[in-house]
Scaffold this motif. Structure first.
Motif, PDB file in Angstrom:
ATOM      1  N   THR A  44       3.060  -5.339  -5.808  1.00  0.00           N
ATOM      2  CA  THR A  44       3.231  -6.528  -4.963  1.00  0.00           C
ATOM      3  C   THR A  44       4.562  -6.438  -4.227  1.00  0.00           C
ATOM      4  OG1 THR A  44       4.278  -7.834  -6.726  1.00  0.00           O
ATOM      5  CG2 THR A  44       1.872  -7.960  -6.544  1.00  0.00           C
ATOM      6  N   VAL A  45       4.502  -6.751  -2.958  1.00  0.00           N
ATOM      7  CA  VAL A  45       5.727  -6.855  -2.149  1.00  0.00           C
ATOM      8  C   VAL A  45       5.899  -8.330  -1.800  1.00  0.00           C
ATOM      9  CG1 VAL A  45       6.861  -6.210   0.001  1.00  0.00           C
ATOM     10  CG2 VAL A  45       5.495  -4.514  -1.242  1.00  0.00           C
ATOM     11  N   LYS A  74       0.830  -1.196   0.000  1.00  0.00           N
ATOM     12  CA  LYS A  74       0.000   0.000   0.000  1.00  0.00           C
ATOM     13  C   LYS A  74       0.868   1.251   0.000  1.00  0.00           C
ATOM     14  CE  LYS A  74      -3.991  -2.003   2.416  1.00  0.00           C
ATOM     15  NZ  LYS A  74      -4.821  -1.974   3.648  1.00  0.00           N
ATOM     16  N   ASP A  75       1.918   1.232   0.813  1.00  0.00           N
ATOM     17  CA  ASP A  75       2.824   2.390   0.857  1.00  0.00           C
ATOM     18  C   ASP A  75       3.483   2.616  -0.497  1.00  0.00           C
ATOM     19  OD1 ASP A  75       2.180   2.680   3.512  1.00  0.00           O
ATOM     20  OD2 ASP A  75       3.975   1.643   4.250  1.00  0.00           O
ATOM     21  N   VAL A  76       3.924   1.542  -1.140  1.00  0.00           N
ATOM     22  CA  VAL A  76       4.588   1.660  -2.436  1.00  0.00           C
ATOM     23  C   VAL A  76       3.598   2.140  -3.500  1.00  0.00           C
ATOM     24  CG1 VAL A  76       5.756   0.387  -4.277  1.00  0.00           C
ATOM     25  CG2 VAL A  76       6.347  -0.045  -1.893  1.00  0.00           C
ATOM     26  N   SER A 133      -6.685  -4.695  -2.039  1.00  0.00           N
ATOM     27  CA  SER A 133      -5.429  -5.073  -1.381  1.00  0.00           C
ATOM     28  C   SER A 133      -5.618  -6.410  -0.685  1.00  0.00           C
ATOM     29  CB  SER A 133      -4.998  -4.006  -0.369  1.00  0.00           C
ATOM     30  OG  SER A 133      -5.958  -3.911   0.677  1.00  0.00           O
ATOM     31  N   GLY A 134      -4.545  -7.002  -0.289  1.00  0.00           N
ATOM     32  CA  GLY A 134      -4.617  -8.286   0.402  1.00  0.00           C
ATOM     33  C   GLY A 134      -3.241  -8.910   0.529  1.00  0.00           C
ATOM     34  N   PHE A 175      -0.243  -7.338  -1.672  1.00  0.00           N
ATOM     35  CA  PHE A 175      -0.540  -6.600  -2.908  1.00  0.00           C
ATOM     36  C   PHE A 175      -1.523  -5.470  -2.630  1.00  0.00           C
ATOM     37  CE2 PHE A 175      -3.487 -10.136  -2.581  1.00  0.00           C
ATOM     38  CZ  PHE A 175      -4.716  -9.563  -2.855  1.00  0.00           C
ATOM     39  N   SER A 176      -1.438  -4.450  -3.487  1.00  0.00           N
ATOM     40  CA  SER A 176      -2.331  -3.301  -3.380  1.00  0.00           C
ATOM     41  C   SER A 176      -2.557  -2.730  -4.778  1.00  0.00           C
ATOM     42  CB  SER A 176      -1.714  -2.236  -2.468  1.00  0.00           C
ATOM     43  OG  SER A 176      -2.541  -1.093  -2.399  1.00  0.00           O
ATOM     44  N   LYS A 177      -3.810  -2.392  -5.100  1.00  0.00           N
ATOM     45  CA  LYS A 177      -4.157  -1.842  -6.415  1.00  0.00           C
ATOM     46  C   LYS A 177      -3.954  -0.325  -6.392  1.00  0.00           C
ATOM     47  CE  LYS A 177      -7.563  -3.610  -8.742  1.00  0.00           C
ATOM     48  NZ  LYS A 177      -8.927  -3.963  -9.234  1.00  0.00           N
TER      49      LYS A 177
END
Length: 500
Positions: A248-249, A47-49, A220-221, A237-239
């Motif tokens: 994706t991290v 989410k931060d990225v 996200s998830g 992951f976060s959209k």
């Protein structure tokens, strides 16, 4: 003590089981919590990225809008080249007219190889007044890029399009994410809305379809998935809003599992060590207390067998001292009571002389002394009251009992308390150690004379024999004294010395 050893065995088994259960439960709990923590961490990082990436694209959009809004910059190639220094995130800027014709370009990207880009999605979107960020695609040179297009508005109408081109394998995106660290091997991957890799630390992956894209759902998830290498990964992951891209991290599970296993096995090893120490402590404690307790049990068993043996308190620890003192005190009391009972059991209740049981025991002792060659001499007197039956018949048994008591007193006062035995009825024996023939005869005569004076008309007949003069056998000695008594009974009130 068998119970204690069984107890320590059961304790050892319980400790081993508890270590195993602790290991299983802790391992499961630890894995579950670390998995949840890592997935949550990766999701937050994604989410931060995504926010950072969106801010970066907004910055690029604003810079491209500046070009679109400033005709002077668009018309002057020199200013466009200088503007490249201001927006290094954009690898190239292309100015298109309203028909899609390329008017001019600047930046470090090759010529597109065509003069008109009206067929491109990013042109069609921008010419309709929309600011647009494209998915990954290849330009004519084969370079994979992402395009940001902004409409040029002049006099209230759209007069063209400014296109900012970002090379995916260039340095602009990489500069944002290559310095990001997520554990020892964690990394960021950015996917466009079709699942193609926009950014990856492995440059060979950029532009290729991601194998985890179809598993990403929602805004996200986090999940555990297998990446292109086939290894399981922690994926958060976060959209990205408005783009439908995914950040994706990813952290490989292998690195985490290695560290986690170290913690788990250290915990298990610590439990095993503690368990072993507890068992050893239990064994030491049992050994420390079992030997003294075994000795106490042995002493109690000896006591049960009639052996009154005290315990040496020096062989016991301080914690046993009170027990030993109580035991030894009890032994002293029991030994005294036992001796009193033994003596009472050997005493004739009427006369106070020793009874036939004591006489037989004494003879056994004499036989042992003869066997050990420790007996010097023994004199035996057998006595029988004359006319005792007539006394009972005429005066009654009470008068007879009084005569028996008086006779016992006479014998004890003359020969000594421990030398007088009552056979039963009116028969008595006197046994004296280390006595001369003269002394034995003197005692016999003294008894006879005193009886003649005090027994209410009764007298005594006495037979005497002596060891070893007459025999070397105690049994024969008694027999010889009895034969001498038989002779005295013929005339009564007489002492007869056995003669072979």
């Amino acid at each position: 003590m068998k119970f204690l050893y069984k107890l320590i065995l059961v304790l050892g088994i319980l400790i081993a089981l508890s270590c195993f259960v602790q290991f299983v439960v802790f391992n499961k709990f630890f894995i579950s919590n670390t998995n949840s923590l890592l997935l949550s961490t990766n999701e937050k990082a994604s989410k931060d990225v995504s926010m950072q990436l969106m801010e970066n694209f907004n910055k690029i959009q604003n810079l491209v809008k500046t070009v679109a809004e400033n005709e002077e910059i668009r018309e002057n190639q020199e200013l466009l080249n200088k503007f490249n220094e201001i927006i290094p995130e954009v690898d190239a800027v292309t100015i298109l007219n309203s028909k899609g014709d390329i008017l001019r370009m600047y930046g470090n990207i090759h010529s597109p190889g065509v003069s008109n880009l009206a067929y491109r999605d990013y042109f069609r979107e921008a010419i309709h007044g929309n600011t647009y960020i494209s998915n990954v695609f290849k330009i004519a040179s084969g370079t994979k890029v992402v395009v940001i297009s902004v409409p040029i508005v002049k006099d209230g109408s759209i007069d063209g399009v400014v296109v900012g081109i970002v090379k995916l394998q260039g340095t602009s995106l990489a500069s944002m994410f290559d310095n990001k660290e997520f554990g020892r091997s964690g990394y960021i991957s950015i996917l466009d809305s079709h699942g193609y890799v926009v950014y990856h630390p492995n440059k060979e992956r950029i532009g290729k379809k991601s194998i985890i894209f179809d598993k990403l759902q929602g805004k996200s998830g986090s999940k555990i998935m297998k990446d292109y290498s086939g290894e399981e990964q922690f994926v958060g992951f976060s959209k990205i809003p408005n783009l439908n891209w995914y950040v994706t991290v990813i952290t490989p599970t292998a690195d985490i599992m290695t560290s986690r296993n170290i913690v788990v096995y250290e915990t298990f090893l610590g439990s095993v060590i503690v368990g072993i120490l507890i068992i050893l402590l239990g064994i030491y404690t049992i050994k420390r207390y079992s030997k003294p307790l075994d000795n106490l049990i042995f002493s109690f068993n000896a006591l049960k067998a009639g052996k009154y043996k005290k315990i040496d308190s020096h062989n016991y620890g301080e914690e046993f001292q009170e027990m030993v003192i109580v035991y030894n005190s009890t032994i002293e009391r029991l030994e005294k009571e036992y001796n009193d009972l033994e003596e009472a059991a050997d005493i004739d209740s009427l006369t106070g002389a020793y009874n036939r049981r004591a006489f037989n025991n004494f003879l056994s002792t004499l036989n042992e002394e003869i066997s050990n060659c420790s007996l010097g001499s023994v004199g035996v007197l057998l006595l029988d009251i004359d006319h005792f039956k007539e006394l009972n018949d005429t005066s009654g048994h009470l008068a007879g009992d009084n005569v028996l008591k008086k006779l016992a007193e006479i014998m004890k006062s003359t020969a000594g308390d421990r030398s007088v035995f009552r056979f039963g009825g009116d028969e008595f024996a006197v046994v004296i150690r280390n006595i001369s023939d003269e002394r034995l005869l003197s005692i016999a005569e003294a008894i006879r004379l005193k009886c003649e004076e005090t027994l209410n008309g009764c007298t005594v007949s006495i037979g005497a024999a002596k060891f070893p003069k007459d025999t070397y056998s105690i049994d024969k000695l008694i027999d010889f004294a009895d034969k001498a008594l038989y002779i005295s009974k013929k005339s009564r009130n007489k002492v007869t010395i056995f003669v072979k």
